[in-house]
Scaffold this active site. Structure first.
Site, PDB file in Angstrom:
ATOM      1  N   GLY A  14       0.809  -1.221   0.000  1.00 55.62           N
ATOM      2  CA  GLY A  14       0.000   0.000   0.000  1.00 55.62           C
ATOM      3  C   GLY A  14       0.843   1.272   0.000  1.00 55.62           C
ATOM      4  O   GLY A  14       2.071   1.238  -0.068  1.00 55.62           O
ATOM      5  N   GLN A  15       0.126   2.365   0.113  1.00 54.71           N
ATOM      6  CA  GLN A  15       0.757   3.688  -0.016  1.00 54.71           C
ATOM      7  C   GLN A  15       1.735   4.013   1.102  1.00 54.71           C
ATOM      8  O   GLN A  15       2.830   4.508   0.847  1.00 54.71           O
ATOM      9  CB  GLN A  15      -0.332   4.759   0.019  1.00 54.71           C
ATOM     10  CG  GLN A  15      -1.229   4.738  -1.167  1.00 54.71           C
ATOM     11  CD  GLN A  15      -1.669   6.163  -1.437  1.00 54.71           C
ATOM     12  OE1 GLN A  15      -0.866   7.046  -1.713  1.00 54.71           O
ATOM     13  NE2 GLN A  15      -2.950   6.381  -1.319  1.00 54.71           N
ATOM     14  N   ILE A  16       1.312   3.796   2.333  1.00 52.68           N
ATOM     15  CA  ILE A  16       2.190   4.147   3.464  1.00 52.68           C
ATOM     16  C   ILE A  16       3.475   3.342   3.384  1.00 52.68           C
ATOM     17  O   ILE A  16       4.582   3.861   3.548  1.00 52.68           O
ATOM     18  CB  ILE A  16       1.472   3.902   4.814  1.00 52.68           C
ATOM     19  CG1 ILE A  16       0.299   4.877   4.971  1.00 52.68           C
ATOM     20  CG2 ILE A  16       2.443   4.029   5.983  1.00 52.68           C
ATOM     21  CD1 ILE A  16      -0.561   4.642   6.198  1.00 52.68           C
ATOM     22  N   ARG A  92      -9.941   5.671   4.796  1.00 48.88           N
ATOM     23  CA  ARG A  92     -11.219   6.359   4.575  1.00 48.88           C
ATOM     24  C   ARG A  92     -11.125   7.260   3.353  1.00 48.88           C
ATOM     25  O   ARG A  92     -10.027   7.639   2.920  1.00 48.88           O
ATOM     26  CB  ARG A  92     -11.628   7.168   5.804  1.00 48.88           C
ATOM     27  CG  ARG A  92     -10.737   8.345   6.130  1.00 48.88           C
ATOM     28  CD  ARG A  92     -11.331   9.198   7.233  1.00 48.88           C
ATOM     29  NE  ARG A  92     -10.316  10.081   7.805  1.00 48.88           N
ATOM     30  CZ  ARG A  92     -10.590  11.217   8.422  1.00 48.88           C
ATOM     31  NH1 ARG A  92     -11.818  11.627   8.568  1.00 48.88           N
ATOM     32  NH2 ARG A  92      -9.608  11.958   8.931  1.00 48.88           N
ATOM     33  N   ASN A 105     -12.479  -2.945   8.956  1.00 51.66           N
ATOM     34  CA  ASN A 105     -11.101  -3.116   9.429  1.00 51.66           C
ATOM     35  C   ASN A 105     -10.990  -3.876  10.746  1.00 51.66           C
ATOM     36  O   ASN A 105      -9.977  -4.545  10.994  1.00 51.66           O
ATOM     37  CB  ASN A 105     -10.413  -1.747   9.555  1.00 51.66           C
ATOM     38  CG  ASN A 105     -10.087  -1.150   8.193  1.00 51.66           C
ATOM     39  OD1 ASN A 105     -10.150  -1.844   7.179  1.00 51.66           O
ATOM     40  ND2 ASN A 105      -9.747   0.129   8.154  1.00 51.66           N
ATOM     41  N   ASN A 131      -6.818   2.341  10.490  1.00 53.03           N
ATOM     42  CA  ASN A 131      -7.875   3.039  11.240  1.00 53.03           C
ATOM     43  C   ASN A 131      -9.139   2.223  11.423  1.00 53.03           C
ATOM     44  O   ASN A 131      -9.446   1.386  10.581  1.00 53.03           O
ATOM     45  CB  ASN A 131      -8.207   4.347  10.508  1.00 53.03           C
ATOM     46  CG  ASN A 131      -7.220   5.433  10.857  1.00 53.03           C
ATOM     47  OD1 ASN A 131      -6.848   5.583  12.016  1.00 53.03           O
ATOM     48  ND2 ASN A 131      -6.797   6.199   9.858  1.00 53.03           N
ATOM     49  N   ASP A 159      -0.296  12.946  14.641  1.00 53.25           N
ATOM     50  CA  ASP A 159      -0.992  14.093  15.228  1.00 53.25           C
ATOM     51  C   ASP A 159      -0.008  14.964  16.013  1.00 53.25           C
ATOM     52  O   ASP A 159      -0.049  16.196  15.953  1.00 53.25           O
ATOM     53  CB  ASP A 159      -2.120  13.602  16.150  1.00 53.25           C
ATOM     54  CG  ASP A 159      -2.987  12.566  15.454  1.00 53.25           C
ATOM     55  OD1 ASP A 159      -3.657  12.921  14.483  1.00 53.25           O
ATOM     56  OD2 ASP A 159      -2.958  11.389  15.859  1.00 53.25           O
ATOM     57  N   HIS A 187      -7.123   8.691  18.106  1.00 55.26           N
ATOM     58  CA  HIS A 187      -6.679   9.219  16.804  1.00 55.26           C
ATOM     59  C   HIS A 187      -7.944   9.438  15.963  1.00 55.26           C
ATOM     60  O   HIS A 187      -8.279   8.650  15.082  1.00 55.26           O
ATOM     61  CB  HIS A 187      -5.713   8.252  16.124  1.00 55.26           C
ATOM     62  CG  HIS A 187      -5.354   8.671  14.720  1.00 55.26           C
ATOM     63  ND1 HIS A 187      -4.692   9.831  14.441  1.00 55.26           N
ATOM     64  CD2 HIS A 187      -5.587   8.088  13.515  1.00 55.26           C
ATOM     65  CE1 HIS A 187      -4.529   9.949  13.133  1.00 55.26           C
ATOM     66  NE2 HIS A 187      -5.075   8.903  12.547  1.00 55.26           N
TER      67      HIS A 187
END
Ligand code: NAD
Ligand code: LMR
Length: 325
Positions: A14-16, A92, A105, A131, A159, A187
């Site tokens: 995935g992206q992360i 999301r 999830n 998430n 955050d 979060h």
């Protein structure tokens, strides 16, 4: 030469992870003298892309990478694993809250929790990123009773870093001059970014910015930054999330900066009146591969009220997934 540490990363195609994996491999997470074995877990349809990521990792010729395992079998991915970066989950889209992802999830974290319970190192250090991260970590912990529960954490460092940037920008200071930032709670949009104890170049941050800015601008900007990135980018934060995962795990394993605090969502021990066992973000200090919640802070009634709202939301999220533990 140190023994390699076995790091399992889920959602590796995935992206992360496209940002995260290369930085782990270069030594930015565990230090440039610490070899790693990377276990990459994906769902079967994403295995081909995951193999391509492994090809690219190999093509970087990182000296610290001793092996890369690509698999769609969680029992292989977590066998004897010492670090688990739990990224694999649906992100999301615009207009959604993170808790809207819970039905999809949550199941991932109950099933992976069971596998981790059976095959991972009992002291595996886990950071849940997918998430809603705090509640997913709660689900994982409930399904992995044999694992050191203290070590099941969730990511609020993004955050924390967002809050550092906002305060540095407003006060015209350097990020390195800001210490003792806090993110309390979930979060989610109910998180509580708190500058009450923060300092800027040794002076109270509260003396550098006005109280109205802290309450009406800083707090909502940090809490809604994830949605702002989604609105601007069309997909959720990736490189900044990866960076925060590295910060979280590096500080936990190697120690946080002396005289400073970092924010981590950890199983509550009842500190600040939060129900024991909820995965709640606190200011912590990391040392010797462990963390301690900062104690004895005199929290204002305003902040305590917000902290209670975030705790309440976590209880509601837990209620919504009661079938998963
Ligand atoms: P992505 O869709 O690009 O990648 C997710 C990957 O997970 C996909 O490749 C998918 O195939 C994989 N996956 C799905 N189910 C899996 C399973 N059971 N086992 C292993 N892999 C699985 O998403 P992304 O942008 O990388 O974001 C991943 C998650 O991180 C999302 O839930 C997102 O909301 C969350 N996130 C959290 C933070 C935070 O600060 N806590 C920050 C950014 C994103
Ligand atoms: C973030 O904070 O950027 C992530 O949690 C992604 C999101 O959905 O906001």
């Amino acid at each position: 030469m140190k023994q390699p540490v076995r790091v399992t990363v889920t959602g590796a195609a995935g992206q992360i992870c496209y940002s995260l994996l290369f930085r782990i491999a270069s030594g930015e997470m565990l230090g440039n003298d610490q070899p790693v074995i990377l276990n990459l877990l994906e769902i079967t349809p994403a295995l081909k892309v995951c193999e391509a990521v492994a090809m690219e990792l190999n093509d970087c010729a990182f000296p610290l990478v001793k092996d890369i395992v690509v698999t769609d079998d969680p029992a292989v991915a977590f066998k004897d694993s010492q670090i688990g970066l739990m990224v694999g989950a649906k992100p999301r889209g615009p207009g959604m809250e993170r808790k809207d992802l819970i039905a999809d999830n949550g199941k991932i974290f109950s099933s992976l929790g069971k596998v981790i319970n059976e095959v991972a190192d009992k002291n595996i250090k886990i950071c849940v990123v997918g998430n809603p991260a705090n509640t997913n970590a709660f689900i994982l912990a409930a399904n992995a009773p044999s694992i050191n529960q203290r070590n099941i954490t969730a990511l609020t460092r993004l955050d924390h870093n967002r809050a550092l940037y906002q305060l540095a920008e407003k006060s015209g200071s350097d990020i390195a001059e800001i210490k003792k930032m806090i993110i309390w709670g979930n979060h989610s949009v109910t998180q509580v970014p708190d500058i009450a104890f923060a300092t800027v170049a040794g002076d109270a941050a509260a003396d550098k910015v006005d109280a109205a800015w802290a309450k009406d601008d800083f707090m909502p900007t940090v809490a809604k930054r994830g949605a702002a990135v989604i609105a601007a980018r069309g997909s959720s934060s990736a490189a900044s999330a990866a960076n925060a995962v590295l910060d979280h795990m590096r500080d936990w394993c190697l120690g946080s900066e002396s005289g400073d605090w970092v924010s981590m969502a950890v199983p509550s021990d009842g500190s600040y009146g939060v129900e024991k066992g909820l995965i709640y973000s606190y200011p912590v200090v990391c040392k010797d591969g462990d963390y301690e919640i900062v104690q004895g802070l005199e929290v204002s009634d305003f902040i305590k009220g917000k902290m209670d709202e975030s705790e309440q939301e976590l209880k509601e999220e837990r209620e919504a997934v009661a079938d998963l533990f």
